[in-house]
Design an enzyme around this catalytic site. Structure first.
Site, mmCIF file in Angstrom:
data_model
loop_
_atom_site.group_PDB
_atom_site.id
_atom_site.type_symbol
_atom_site.label_atom_id
_atom_site.label_comp_id
_atom_site.label_asym_id
_atom_site.label_seq_id
_atom_site.Cartn_x
_atom_site.Cartn_y
_atom_site.Cartn_z
ATOM 1 N N ASP A 90 42.499 72.184 140.887
ATOM 2 C CA ASP A 90 41.673 72.448 142.074
ATOM 3 C C ASP A 90 41.127 71.121 142.573
ATOM 4 O O ASP A 90 40.653 70.310 141.785
ATOM 5 C CB ASP A 90 40.514 73.393 141.716
ATOM 6 C CG ASP A 90 39.952 74.098 142.947
ATOM 7 O OD1 ASP A 90 39.796 75.322 142.913
ATOM 8 O OD2 ASP A 90 39.675 73.403 143.956
ATOM 9 N N SER A 101 27.709 78.367 148.654
ATOM 10 C CA SER A 101 28.127 79.670 149.174
ATOM 11 C C SER A 101 29.130 80.377 148.259
ATOM 12 O O SER A 101 29.425 81.543 148.442
ATOM 13 C CB SER A 101 28.752 79.495 150.560
ATOM 14 O OG SER A 101 29.938 78.731 150.446
ATOM 15 N N ASN A 102 29.673 79.659 147.284
ATOM 16 C CA ASN A 102 30.684 80.245 146.391
ATOM 17 C C ASN A 102 30.096 80.796 145.098
ATOM 18 O O ASN A 102 30.767 81.508 144.370
ATOM 19 C CB ASN A 102 31.719 79.197 145.943
ATOM 20 C CG ASN A 102 32.385 78.462 147.081
ATOM 21 O OD1 ASN A 102 32.738 77.318 146.930
ATOM 22 N ND2 ASN A 102 32.555 79.121 148.205
ATOM 23 N N GLN A 116 28.079 82.965 143.907
ATOM 24 C CA GLN A 116 27.956 84.369 143.463
ATOM 25 C C GLN A 116 29.235 84.883 142.808
ATOM 26 O O GLN A 116 29.186 85.703 141.900
ATOM 27 C CB GLN A 116 27.520 85.291 144.612
ATOM 28 C CG GLN A 116 28.050 84.949 146.009
ATOM 29 C CD GLN A 116 29.421 85.488 146.296
ATOM 30 O OE1 GLN A 116 30.251 85.557 145.432
ATOM 31 N NE2 GLN A 116 29.672 85.852 147.551
ATOM 32 N N ARG A 117 30.382 84.404 143.247
ATOM 33 C CA ARG A 117 31.624 84.907 142.640
ATOM 34 C C ARG A 117 32.342 83.857 141.784
ATOM 35 O O ARG A 117 33.232 84.195 141.012
ATOM 36 C CB ARG A 117 32.567 85.459 143.708
ATOM 37 C CG ARG A 117 33.047 84.421 144.706
ATOM 38 C CD ARG A 117 33.939 85.038 145.768
ATOM 39 N NE ARG A 117 34.372 84.051 146.729
ATOM 40 C CZ ARG A 117 33.654 83.634 147.757
ATOM 41 N NH1 ARG A 117 32.452 84.121 147.963
ATOM 42 N NH2 ARG A 117 34.126 82.715 148.580
ATOM 43 N N CYS A 146 39.640 84.581 152.912
ATOM 44 C CA CYS A 146 38.406 85.262 152.511
ATOM 45 C C CYS A 146 37.230 84.672 153.268
ATOM 46 O O CYS A 146 36.267 85.372 153.580
ATOM 47 C CB CYS A 146 38.192 85.127 151.018
ATOM 48 S SG CYS A 146 39.399 86.034 150.078
#
Ligand code: ZN
Lengths: 271, 91
Positions: free
Chosen positions: A32, A39-40, A42-43, A170
């Site tokens: 990656d 903003s990422n 939470q998941r 997404c």
């Protein structure tokens, strides 16, 4: 020992890595080039607020290592190019080198073209690959095992990547964090299942410490994979060759389990 | 009437609806009628020659129409028809 290559350490890659670790994976390569973003979080459950701006691949490797001293997590902070003819070679270069190493690739990126390109490169090189995707409440996952040409591949189901307007990122349409969690963990179980069927991974030894081909430390509290993979292994697909489509809002799960398709670039000659 | 389940990217053609009830004796007719009612959705599902696009699978109930009679697959009242495109997001 199997090395699991996880491409994309985001909404799918994080739960996939956790699932791999929980299932006893000892070697992973995390690919990656992105940085941790608020903003990422939470998941993308491997990261914390303290890591904002840092390399996702590196942070994911640290988190795995902090949970298990025996895990060897390597990183490749690079954006893979779907058009690169050396896609798989780049991964092989970065993976821990070991002559006896078997690779299982998990495609967890958000790039449709890359998903197809990674799948194609893996099939061409006879490397098992798990392809997954998630959008909104829906997700899909499929394990492809090219060592078993009698089973279909991803191209048997979907001939080509959807065009941009039909494959909303997404970022544009949103994703339910828990849906990404379900699909990512499902991808991990598929990868572990395929790995347990690799040569040198006798399924009857899979639940003993370091007995499996990927040093599969299943304990007696986690018997299901070994029980499943032991029974009828010869005839079992080991999770390969079927696509599961989840619609988690309506609790609908569909299983696409075709035979190889005539005209598939990987299977055409076999049909 | 059969119930057609619309995938997320195509709901802009169905006013955001996830399911629409459409008549048709087989899948091909059903798709024709779907397009007549929700202009533009048809070309997202089928190519100009009328074949189902290469990144889409269509199910009647739990059966993939490629393993039935394709677009000729009969559709009964109350059947559920699902349009399943490749999902490629992962962010
Ligand atoms: Zn194929």
């Amino acid at each position: 020992m199997t090395c699991f290559v996880v491409i994309g350490a985001g909404g799918l890659g994080c739960p996939a890595l956790m699932g791999l670790q929980a299932g006893g994976a000892r070697r992973v390569l995390i690919v990656d080039d992105d940085a941790v973003d608020l903003s990422n979080l939470q998941r993308q459950v491997l990261y914390s607020v303290a890591e904002l701006g840092a390399s996702k691949a590196q942070c994911a490797a640290w988190t795995l290592a902090s949970r298990d001293r025996e895990v060897e997590a390597r990183t490749l902070a690079r954006r893979l190019d779907p058009d690169s003819p050396t896609l798989l070679a780049e991964l092989l270069d970065a993976a821990p080198t070991d002559a006896s190493e078997e690779l299982v690739v998990l495609e967890c990126s958000d790039n449709p073209r890359l998903k197809f390109a990674v799948h194609d490169a893996c099939v061409a090189a006879s490397v098992p690959v798990v392809v997954g995707g998630v959008v909104g409440w829906r997700g899909q996952a499929m394990a492809v095992d090219p060592r078993r040409p009698e089973l279909p591949c991803y191209r048997c189901l979907f001939e080509e990547p959807p065009p941009r307007e039909l494959a909303p990122a997404c970022a544009a349409v949103g994703v339910i964090g828990a849906a990404a969690g379900v699909v990512g963990q499902w991808m991990a179980t598929l990868a572990l299942s395929v790995a347990s069927s690799l040569p040198g991974s006798p399924p009857d030894k899979v639940n003993t410490a370091s007995g499996g081909g990927f040093d599969h430390k299943l304990t007696s509290e986690q018997p299901s994979l070994s029980a499943e993979s032991t029974s009828g292994r010869e005839s079992s697909r080991a999770g390969a060759g079927m696509l599961i489509h989840f619609d988690l809002l309506n609790t609908r799960i569909q299983r696409l389990e075709p035979t190889p398709r005539k005209g598939c670039r990987h299977h055409g000659e076999l049909c | 009437m059969a119930t057609v389940r619309i995938p997320t990217p195509l709901r802009k053609y169905t006013e955001g609806k996830e399911e629409v009830d459409i008549a048709g004796a087989n899948v091909g007719q059903l798709l024709d009628n779907l397009d007549a009612k929700h202009g533009g959705i048809g070309e997202r599902i089928r190519d100009p020659k009328g074949a189902v696009r290469r990144f889409v699978n269509i199910f009647v109930g739990d059966e993939d129409i490629r393993f039935l009679d394709g677009l000729e697959t009969p559709v009964k009242d109350g059947d559920e028809v699902s349009i399943i495109p490749a999902i490629a997001g992962g962010l």
